[in-house]
Scaffold this active site. Structure first.
Site, PDB file in Angstrom:
ATOM      1  N   LEU A 152      42.055  42.174  46.467  1.00 41.52           N
ATOM      2  CA  LEU A 152      42.561  42.276  47.838  1.00 41.52           C
ATOM      3  C   LEU A 152      41.982  43.456  48.599  1.00 41.52           C
ATOM      4  O   LEU A 152      42.107  43.524  49.828  1.00 41.52           O
ATOM      5  CB  LEU A 152      44.092  42.356  47.825  1.00 41.52           C
ATOM      6  CG  LEU A 152      44.810  41.210  47.098  1.00 41.52           C
ATOM      7  CD1 LEU A 152      46.307  41.338  47.250  1.00 41.52           C
ATOM      8  CD2 LEU A 152      44.332  39.852  47.594  1.00 41.52           C
ATOM      9  N   CYS A 160      29.675  44.926  40.607  1.00 42.55           N
ATOM     10  CA  CYS A 160      30.656  45.514  41.516  1.00 42.55           C
ATOM     11  C   CYS A 160      31.884  45.996  40.758  1.00 42.55           C
ATOM     12  O   CYS A 160      32.506  46.990  41.125  1.00 42.55           O
ATOM     13  CB  CYS A 160      31.055  44.497  42.586  1.00 42.55           C
ATOM     14  SG  CYS A 160      29.763  44.176  43.796  1.00 42.55           S
ATOM     15  N   CYS A 213      34.448  49.667  27.499  1.00 38.83           N
ATOM     16  CA  CYS A 213      34.632  50.077  28.891  1.00 38.83           C
ATOM     17  C   CYS A 213      35.368  48.943  29.600  1.00 38.83           C
ATOM     18  O   CYS A 213      36.216  48.298  28.992  1.00 38.83           O
ATOM     19  CB  CYS A 213      33.290  50.401  29.548  1.00 38.83           C
ATOM     20  SG  CYS A 213      32.134  49.011  29.589  1.00 38.83           S
TER      21      CYS A 213
END
Length: 401
Positions: A87, A204, A356
């Protein structure tokens, strides 16, 4: 298909559709007053069929503006569901959509903006088996994919379907836009002949993205799509538009087709070219573990049957948000700077498993630690899919981000 993909840049890609209704005349009046678009251009938009790859950061503003512009049919392909971390930038979705398929949420967003638009929902993952068939129903593709494999697949499938691709890419504060059109200019493979080595370019999810950047890049992508459909202006065929949001600059680079590039004849090589790296390009197979293997090892460790340390190389705020029980935090930056000396002294002589978020940073950490373990009995491995895989396979109650 409704268009004629063989047409050259500068000529309309799509034929005019039916006459505009009274409601459409009123809705699109700001377009109609512009002679470059006018009634003829708006009828072309009404007749156009545009496929959007991904209803995420770039797909969200793209579908908003394509719908508002009056593109008659929008296809949305995405097999993901809406999570709260979306969002921050994926404006097609809201809190009410959490857990819903993104194609459903995106379709509802289109309906709120323009109920005159038809939406085709493709709630599937794009693959070499379905790409050309899906593409064949559209006049052009707007590619908002967030990974290299899908970008190469989109490019090759568009070549076979003989349609142009409006491509965009975002990472952190940087954006790129181009139009790829085989036969009229370069394709994605001419810009990037080979995928970068694993871990060299973060996703991203790993590298982050400035929340406002997708709106900037996505709106430019729609501008290019509308120009192609209506035949106005000069599309970004053979040009790469580069945006730096921090410096607030734009620059244009010329892209030339490679005359020696092998022709695209099928999609059989896409998974090979864009799939798993070669052993010398990243962690070897024996150095990569999956979530089920790690869960079993953690259970054995709890029973005293295994001795190893699980090292979380993410940042502090990420570990505070969600973590795998029993992990020790050692940030990647420290490992890259100091190697094994960054590890607590009491674990330097034990087996180490790194993780990670999605596997990129832990692979980098493994590379930095490999020489320390090379001549020792202990081993170093990493969780290939990171904590994202752990959540998907082991504990879906944990928060995603």
């Amino acid at each position: 298909m409704t268009g004629t993909p063989a047409r050259a840049p500068g000529r309309p890609l799509v034929d005019p559709g039916p006459e505009l209704t009274r409601e459409e005349l009123e809705r699109y009046s700001r377009h109609l007053t512009m002679p470059q678009v006018g009634v003829d251009g708006q009828r072309r938009l009404k007749n156009a069929r545009v496929l959007i790859i991904g209803a995420g950061g770039l797909g969200s503003p793209a579908l908003h503006y394509l719908a508002a512009a009056g593109v008659g049919t929008l296809g949305i392909i995405d097999d993901d569901i809406v999570s709260i971390s979306n969002l921050q930038r994926q404006v097609a979705h809201t809190m009410a959509d959490l857990g819903r398929p993104k194609v459903d949420s995106a379709a509802d967003a289109v309906a709120r903006i323009n109920p005159l638009v038809t939406v085709n929902r493709h709630d599937v993952r794009l693959t070499p088996d379905n790409a050309v068939e899906i593409f064949s129903g559209y006049d052009l593709v707007v590619d908002g994919a967030d990974n290299f494999g899908t970008r190469y697949l989109v490019s090759d499938a568009a070549v076979l379907a003989d349609i142009p691709v409006v491509w965009g890419s975002i990472l952190r504060f940087d954006g790129q836009i181009a139009v790829f059109w085989s036969g009229h200019g370069p394709t994605y493979r001419h810009l990037f002949p080979e995928p970068p080595p694993p871990g060299e370019v973060p996703s991203c999810a790993e590298g982050g993205v400035f929340g406002m950047l997708p709106a900037v890049v996505g709106s430019v992508m729609v501008t290019e799509a509308v120009k192609l459909i209506t035949g106005i202006g000069e599309p970004l065929v053979g040009r790469l538009l580069v945006h730096d949001a921090l410096a607030q600059t734009w620059r244009t680079l010329r892209i030339l087709p490679d005359p020696d590039a092998p022709p695209v004849t099928d999609l059989s090589g896409v998974e090979i070219a864009c799939g798993l790296p070669a052993a010398d390009a990243g962690p070897a197979a024996e150095e990569v573990v999956d979530a089920d293997w790690l869960a079993d090892r953690l259970e054995r460790r709890a029973r005293g049957e295994a001795d190893f340390t699980l090292v979380d190389v993410r940042d502090d705020w990420e570990r505070e948000l969600v973590s795998i029980p029993g992990a020790v935090g050692v940030p990647l930056a420290a490992i890259l700077a100091d190697g094994a000396a960054a590890l607590p002294i009491e674990i330097r002589n034990r087996d180490v498993i790194l993780h990670c978020k999605a596997g990129v940073r832990s692979a980098q950490a493994l590379g930095a630690l490999r020489s320390h373990f090379a001549l020792r009995e202990e081993t170093v491995k990493h969780l290939g899919g990171g904590i994202v895989e752990w959540i998907d396979e082991i504990d879906p109650t944990l928060p995603r981000y």
